[in-house]
Write a protein that holds these residues in place. Structure first.
Motif, PDB file in Angstrom:
ATOM      1  N   VAL A 337       0.844  -1.199   0.000  1.00  0.00           N
ATOM      2  CA  VAL A 337       0.000   0.000   0.000  1.00  0.00           C
ATOM      3  C   VAL A 337       0.879   1.249   0.000  1.00  0.00           C
ATOM      4  CG1 VAL A 337      -1.816   1.258   1.229  1.00  0.00           C
ATOM      5  CG2 VAL A 337      -1.834  -1.248   1.203  1.00  0.00           C
ATOM      6  N   LEU A 338       0.635   2.132  -0.972  1.00  0.00           N
ATOM      7  CA  LEU A 338       1.312   3.428  -1.009  1.00  0.00           C
ATOM      8  C   LEU A 338       0.435   4.425  -0.248  1.00  0.00           C
ATOM      9  CD1 LEU A 338       2.393   3.683  -4.773  1.00  0.00           C
ATOM     10  CD2 LEU A 338       3.458   2.419  -2.915  1.00  0.00           C
ATOM     11  N   VAL A 339       1.024   5.117   0.713  1.00  0.00           N
ATOM     12  CA  VAL A 339       0.222   6.030   1.527  1.00  0.00           C
ATOM     13  C   VAL A 339       0.729   7.465   1.376  1.00  0.00           C
ATOM     14  CG1 VAL A 339      -0.279   4.184   3.183  1.00  0.00           C
ATOM     15  CG2 VAL A 339       1.554   5.805   3.698  1.00  0.00           C
ATOM     16  N   SER A 340      -0.034   8.395   1.924  1.00  0.00           N
ATOM     17  CA  SER A 340       0.368   9.805   1.974  1.00  0.00           C
ATOM     18  C   SER A 340       1.253   9.983   3.196  1.00  0.00           C
ATOM     19  CB  SER A 340      -0.865  10.701   2.127  1.00  0.00           C
ATOM     20  OG  SER A 340      -1.727  10.546   1.032  1.00  0.00           O
ATOM     21  N   GLY A 341       2.435  10.592   3.024  1.00  0.00           N
ATOM     22  CA  GLY A 341       3.355  10.815   4.148  1.00  0.00           C
ATOM     23  C   GLY A 341       2.621  11.503   5.294  1.00  0.00           C
ATOM     24  N   GLY A 342       2.790  10.996   6.511  1.00  0.00           N
ATOM     25  CA  GLY A 342       2.085  11.560   7.673  1.00  0.00           C
ATOM     26  C   GLY A 342       0.983  10.644   8.166  1.00  0.00           C
ATOM     27  N   TYR A 343       0.371   9.880   7.214  1.00  0.00           N
ATOM     28  CA  TYR A 343      -0.655   8.901   7.592  1.00  0.00           C
ATOM     29  C   TYR A 343      -0.055   7.932   8.611  1.00  0.00           C
ATOM     30  CZ  TYR A 343      -3.589   4.736   7.066  1.00  0.00           C
ATOM     31  OH  TYR A 343      -4.375   3.655   7.315  1.00  0.00           O
ATOM     32  N   PRO A 344      -0.730   7.473   9.646  1.00  0.00           N
ATOM     33  CA  PRO A 344      -2.152   7.605   9.927  1.00  0.00           C
ATOM     34  C   PRO A 344      -2.512   8.858  10.736  1.00  0.00           C
ATOM     35  CG  PRO A 344      -1.191   6.117  11.523  1.00  0.00           C
ATOM     36  CD  PRO A 344      -0.076   6.563  10.611  1.00  0.00           C
ATOM     37  N   GLU A 345      -1.552   9.773  10.892  1.00  0.00           N
ATOM     38  CA  GLU A 345      -1.895  11.034  11.547  1.00  0.00           C
ATOM     39  C   GLU A 345      -2.140  12.068  10.446  1.00  0.00           C
ATOM     40  OE1 GLU A 345      -0.093  11.104  15.807  1.00  0.00           O
ATOM     41  OE2 GLU A 345       1.538  10.796  14.379  1.00  0.00           O
ATOM     42  N   HIS A 346      -1.737  13.324  10.679  1.00  0.00           N
ATOM     43  CA  HIS A 346      -2.052  14.365   9.698  1.00  0.00           C
ATOM     44  C   HIS A 346      -1.285  14.154   8.386  1.00  0.00           C
ATOM     45  CE1 HIS A 346      -3.051  18.150   7.960  1.00  0.00           C
ATOM     46  NE2 HIS A 346      -1.762  18.315   7.683  1.00  0.00           N
ATOM     47  N   PHE A 347      -1.957  14.309   7.264  1.00  0.00           N
ATOM     48  CA  PHE A 347      -1.279  14.238   5.955  1.00  0.00           C
ATOM     49  C   PHE A 347      -1.962  15.207   4.999  1.00  0.00           C
ATOM     50  CE2 PHE A 347      -4.609  11.056   6.098  1.00  0.00           C
ATOM     51  CZ  PHE A 347      -5.330  11.332   4.948  1.00  0.00           C
ATOM     52  N   GLU A 348      -1.203  15.586   3.952  1.00  0.00           N
ATOM     53  CA  GLU A 348      -1.796  16.456   2.920  1.00  0.00           C
ATOM     54  C   GLU A 348      -2.261  15.609   1.758  1.00  0.00           C
ATOM     55  OE1 GLU A 348       0.404  20.115   1.752  1.00  0.00           O
ATOM     56  OE2 GLU A 348       1.747  19.489   3.366  1.00  0.00           O
ATOM     57  N   LYS A 349      -3.286  16.096   1.038  1.00  0.00           N
ATOM     58  CA  LYS A 349      -3.725  15.389  -0.161  1.00  0.00           C
ATOM     59  C   LYS A 349      -3.851  16.363  -1.317  1.00  0.00           C
ATOM     60  CE  LYS A 349      -8.391  15.201   1.740  1.00  0.00           C
ATOM     61  NZ  LYS A 349      -9.477  14.369   2.200  1.00  0.00           N
ATOM     62  N   GLY A 350      -4.185  15.851  -2.489  1.00  0.00           N
ATOM     63  CA  GLY A 350      -4.325  16.714  -3.667  1.00  0.00           C
ATOM     64  C   GLY A 350      -3.076  16.744  -4.534  1.00  0.00           C
ATOM     65  N   PHE A 351      -2.139  15.815  -4.297  1.00  0.00           N
ATOM     66  CA  PHE A 351      -0.927  15.768  -5.133  1.00  0.00           C
ATOM     67  C   PHE A 351      -1.158  14.907  -6.376  1.00  0.00           C
ATOM     68  CE2 PHE A 351       0.969  16.251  -0.762  1.00  0.00           C
ATOM     69  CZ  PHE A 351       1.373  17.566  -0.949  1.00  0.00           C
ATOM     70  N   GLU A 352      -0.543  15.343  -7.495  1.00  0.00           N
ATOM     71  CA  GLU A 352      -0.716  14.594  -8.747  1.00  0.00           C
ATOM     72  C   GLU A 352       0.033  13.253  -8.679  1.00  0.00           C
ATOM     73  OE1 GLU A 352       0.444  16.693 -12.300  1.00  0.00           O
ATOM     74  OE2 GLU A 352       0.033  14.931 -13.553  1.00  0.00           O
ATOM     75  N   ILE A 353      -0.630  12.195  -9.146  1.00  0.00           N
ATOM     76  CA  ILE A 353      -0.002  10.858  -9.178  1.00  0.00           C
ATOM     77  C   ILE A 353       0.514  10.623 -10.598  1.00  0.00           C
ATOM     78  CG2 ILE A 353      -0.363   8.382  -8.827  1.00  0.00           C
ATOM     79  CD1 ILE A 353      -2.763   9.153  -7.003  1.00  0.00           C
ATOM     80  N   LYS A 354       1.819  10.339 -10.711  1.00  0.00           N
ATOM     81  CA  LYS A 354       2.436  10.226 -12.039  1.00  0.00           C
ATOM     82  C   LYS A 354       3.034   8.834 -12.251  1.00  0.00           C
ATOM     83  CE  LYS A 354       3.911  14.986 -11.800  1.00  0.00           C
ATOM     84  NZ  LYS A 354       5.072  15.715 -11.357  1.00  0.00           N
ATOM     85  N   ASP A 355       3.353   8.577 -13.516  1.00  0.00           N
ATOM     86  CA  ASP A 355       4.084   7.373 -13.931  1.00  0.00           C
ATOM     87  C   ASP A 355       3.290   6.086 -13.756  1.00  0.00           C
ATOM     88  OD1 ASP A 355       6.296   8.860 -14.738  1.00  0.00           O
ATOM     89  OD2 ASP A 355       7.002   8.977 -12.678  1.00  0.00           O
ATOM     90  N   PHE A 356       2.004   6.205 -13.862  1.00  0.00           N
ATOM     91  CA  PHE A 356       1.132   5.041 -13.844  1.00  0.00           C
ATOM     92  C   PHE A 356       1.365   4.139 -15.052  1.00  0.00           C
ATOM     93  CE2 PHE A 356      -2.670   3.416 -11.937  1.00  0.00           C
ATOM     94  CZ  PHE A 356      -2.674   4.067 -10.727  1.00  0.00           C
ATOM     95  N   GLU A 357       1.639   4.805 -16.180  1.00  0.00           N
ATOM     96  CA  GLU A 357       1.758   4.081 -17.454  1.00  0.00           C
ATOM     97  C   GLU A 357       2.929   3.098 -17.468  1.00  0.00           C
ATOM     98  OE1 GLU A 357       3.562   8.148 -17.633  1.00  0.00           O
ATOM     99  OE2 GLU A 357       1.708   7.307 -16.920  1.00  0.00           O
ATOM    100  N   ASN A 358       3.869   3.267 -16.504  1.00  0.00           N
ATOM    101  CA  ASN A 358       5.042   2.372 -16.489  1.00  0.00           C
ATOM    102  C   ASN A 358       4.818   1.076 -15.730  1.00  0.00           C
ATOM    103  OD1 ASN A 358       6.419   4.340 -17.853  1.00  0.00           O
ATOM    104  ND2 ASN A 358       7.119   5.348 -15.970  1.00  0.00           N
ATOM    105  N   ILE A 359       3.615   0.885 -15.203  1.00  0.00           N
ATOM    106  CA  ILE A 359       3.350  -0.308 -14.386  1.00  0.00           C
ATOM    107  C   ILE A 359       3.279  -1.550 -15.273  1.00  0.00           C
ATOM    108  CG2 ILE A 359       1.596  -1.416 -12.910  1.00  0.00           C
ATOM    109  CD1 ILE A 359       3.185   0.955 -11.689  1.00  0.00           C
ATOM    110  N   GLU A 360       4.002  -2.585 -14.842  1.00  0.00           N
ATOM    111  CA  GLU A 360       3.962  -3.867 -15.560  1.00  0.00           C
ATOM    112  C   GLU A 360       3.811  -4.978 -14.539  1.00  0.00           C
ATOM    113  OE1 GLU A 360       7.748  -3.906 -17.424  1.00  0.00           O
ATOM    114  OE2 GLU A 360       7.001  -3.033 -19.289  1.00  0.00           O
ATOM    115  N   ASN A 361       3.018  -5.973 -14.844  1.00  0.00           N
ATOM    116  CA  ASN A 361       2.912  -7.195 -14.022  1.00  0.00           C
ATOM    117  C   ASN A 361       2.309  -6.997 -12.638  1.00  0.00           C
ATOM    118  OD1 ASN A 361       4.193  -8.648 -16.083  1.00  0.00           O
ATOM    119  ND2 ASN A 361       6.195  -7.991 -15.316  1.00  0.00           N
TER     120      ASN A 361
END
Ligand code: AMP
Ligand code: GLY
Length: 429
Positions: A337-361
């Motif tokens: 599981v990839l999480v937002s830094g700070g989780y499970p306490e305070h964390f920021e959200k709304g960041f762009e997720i990149k490089d999805f297209e490189n996923i294999e297998n």
């Protein structure tokens, strides 16, 4: 069939993907869903406990089956609500009634149930504000560490494990004085079990049941199982230390008395039962029941189930599970599981997720994500679950880790030690 899934995590993305692949599925809706579920069906911006809006959707969209993902709608009584309404009561609900959801909604209820039906579990007593002094005296009879559990739902934070007797006695008083609100009006104090944890999963139609693959999750935020508890940072299935003999014991000593006990209690339990176990020596002890599947356990468990999930869920609701012949892959499944830094306490959200297209297998299941103006953004603590299968644990986890590294967003964090303890275990036996 037209299907409505309630929830917005990785678990619900797995459900949505599997159900959308079923030939029995006509239209699929997810409320509220995430950017991943939107690829499988239509997301509807409705909260899982907003029963009036759920009712409107059921009528408008001619829903035939509802699958509640998490415990909140079940404990609030979604199944009873649907069955009590003459406009809705033809709809199948793959989840227990409010009475059945008590196995998760009240620790005291689940302990009384386990004792009554001789399901092995830790010795315990339950206390209220009126019996604080008895509770403190009971703690003195136990060996440390001390386990204190809020009776009701407390967003996964209601269990305290404390080394020091005085501190445990103080915490008991704090809990009974409202530390977790109404959830800790009653507190279960129980014996600490020394062993290794794992979980097993069952689908029950009230009489018959099927056993799903077992799994182990990694609950703590830090590597080496250190730090705060989370919803789950990774999971694997199968579990190497749960051999056929042990799983057989789980079925005879835990699963059968649980399914039968619910029936004897007059609870027509149709849905998933998630059983958290401690393997003590070679014996299973139940730590907790949940009235739903786990997240991220679903990611690995359903990766190994080759049956049509919708067919299984329909049979669960109609009492026909005896006709389901489980097909389980012998492959190993892992999820990181990839999480937002700070989780499970305070964390920021709304960041762009990149490089999805490189996923294999690997299959990437979305948790806290949303799509805004065609840009994929982080939208929660647990963001993505990178799920892979392999002939063995090493092969599967290598794929998950390679892809976990590739995906980029600001403040990304994940545990790099998922499955490593089990790989070592496999090498030692
Ligand atoms: P629960 O919410 O009941 O699953 O408890 C949270 C975590 O506390 C479990 O996953 C275990 O790691 C731990 N735990 C709960 N009960 C016990 C127990 N009786 N002995 C040892 N560990 C426990
Ligand atoms: N991963 C633990 C849970 O879903 O309860």
């Amino acid at each position: 069939m037209n299907i409505l899934i309630l929830g917005s995590g990785g678990r619900e993305h797995v459900f949505a993907k599997k159900i959308s692949e079923s030939p029995l599925c006509n239209q699929l809706f997810i409320a509220p869903g995430n950017a991943g579920t939107a690829l499988c069906g239509e997301n509807l911006n409705i909260a899982v406990t907003d029963f009036q809006s759920i009712k409107s959707i059921c009528i408008d969209k001619k829903i035939d089956l509802i699958l509640p993902g998490g415990e909140d709608s079940l404990v609030a009584g979604i199944t009873d609500f649907i069955k009590a309404d003459s406009l809705l009561n033809h709809i199948l609900v793959a989840g227990p009634s409010k009475a059945g959801a008590m196995i998760e909604g009240s620790k005291d209820f689940s302990k009384i149930f386990m004792q009554k039906y001789k399901v092995p579990t830790a010795a315990y007593q339950t206390f209220t504000n009126a019996s604080i002094a008895d509770g403190q005296a009971f703690l003195e009879t136990l060996n440390p560490p001390f386990v204190l559990k809020a009776d009701g739902l407390a967003a996964g934070k209601g269990v305290l494990i404390i080394e020091d007797l005085k501190e445990a006695q103080e915490s008991l008083a704090e809990m009974l004085n409202g530390k977790f609100g109404k959830a800790s009006d009653k507190v279960v104090v129980e014996e600490f079990l020394h062993g290794i944890e794992m979980s097993c999963f069952v689908l029950s139609d009230g009489t018959n049941y099927v056993v799903l693959p077992e799994a182990k999750d990694y609950k703590r935020i830090g590597e080496g199982d250190k730090g705060l508890n989370t919803g789950g940072m990774g999971a694997v299935s199968p579990v190497p230390f749960a051999n056929a003999e042990f799983l057989n014991k789980v079925e005879t000593k835990v699963i059968i008395p649980t399914v039968n006990g619910l029936k004897v209690e007059g609870i027509d339990y149709r849905g998933f039962i998630f059983i958290g176990l401690m393997k003590v020596g070679n014996e299973p002890y139940v730590i907790e029941y949940n009235c739903r599947m786990g997240d991220p356990e679903t990611e690995v468990v359903l990766h190994r189930v080759e049956n049509d999930l919708l067919e299984m869920l329909k049979a669960t609701c109609t009492g026909d599970l005896k006709n389901i012949n489980m097909q389980i892959s012998s492959d190993t499944a892992t999820t990181v599981v990839l999480v937002s830094g700070g989780y499970p306490e305070h964390f920021e959200k709304g960041f762009e997720i990149k490089d999805f297209e490189n996923i294999e297998n690997s299959t990437v299941y979305h948790g806290g994500t949303k799509m805004e103006n065609n840009v994929l953004l982080t939208n929660g603590g647990r963001v993505l679950a990178i799920t892979s299968t392999g002939k063995n644990m090493k092969e599967a986890i290598q794929k998950s880790m390679q892809n976990a590294e590739k995906i980029q967003y600001q403040n990304k964090y994940y545990r790099k030690d998922i499955a490593q303890d089990l790989i070592q275990y496999n090498e030692q036996i």
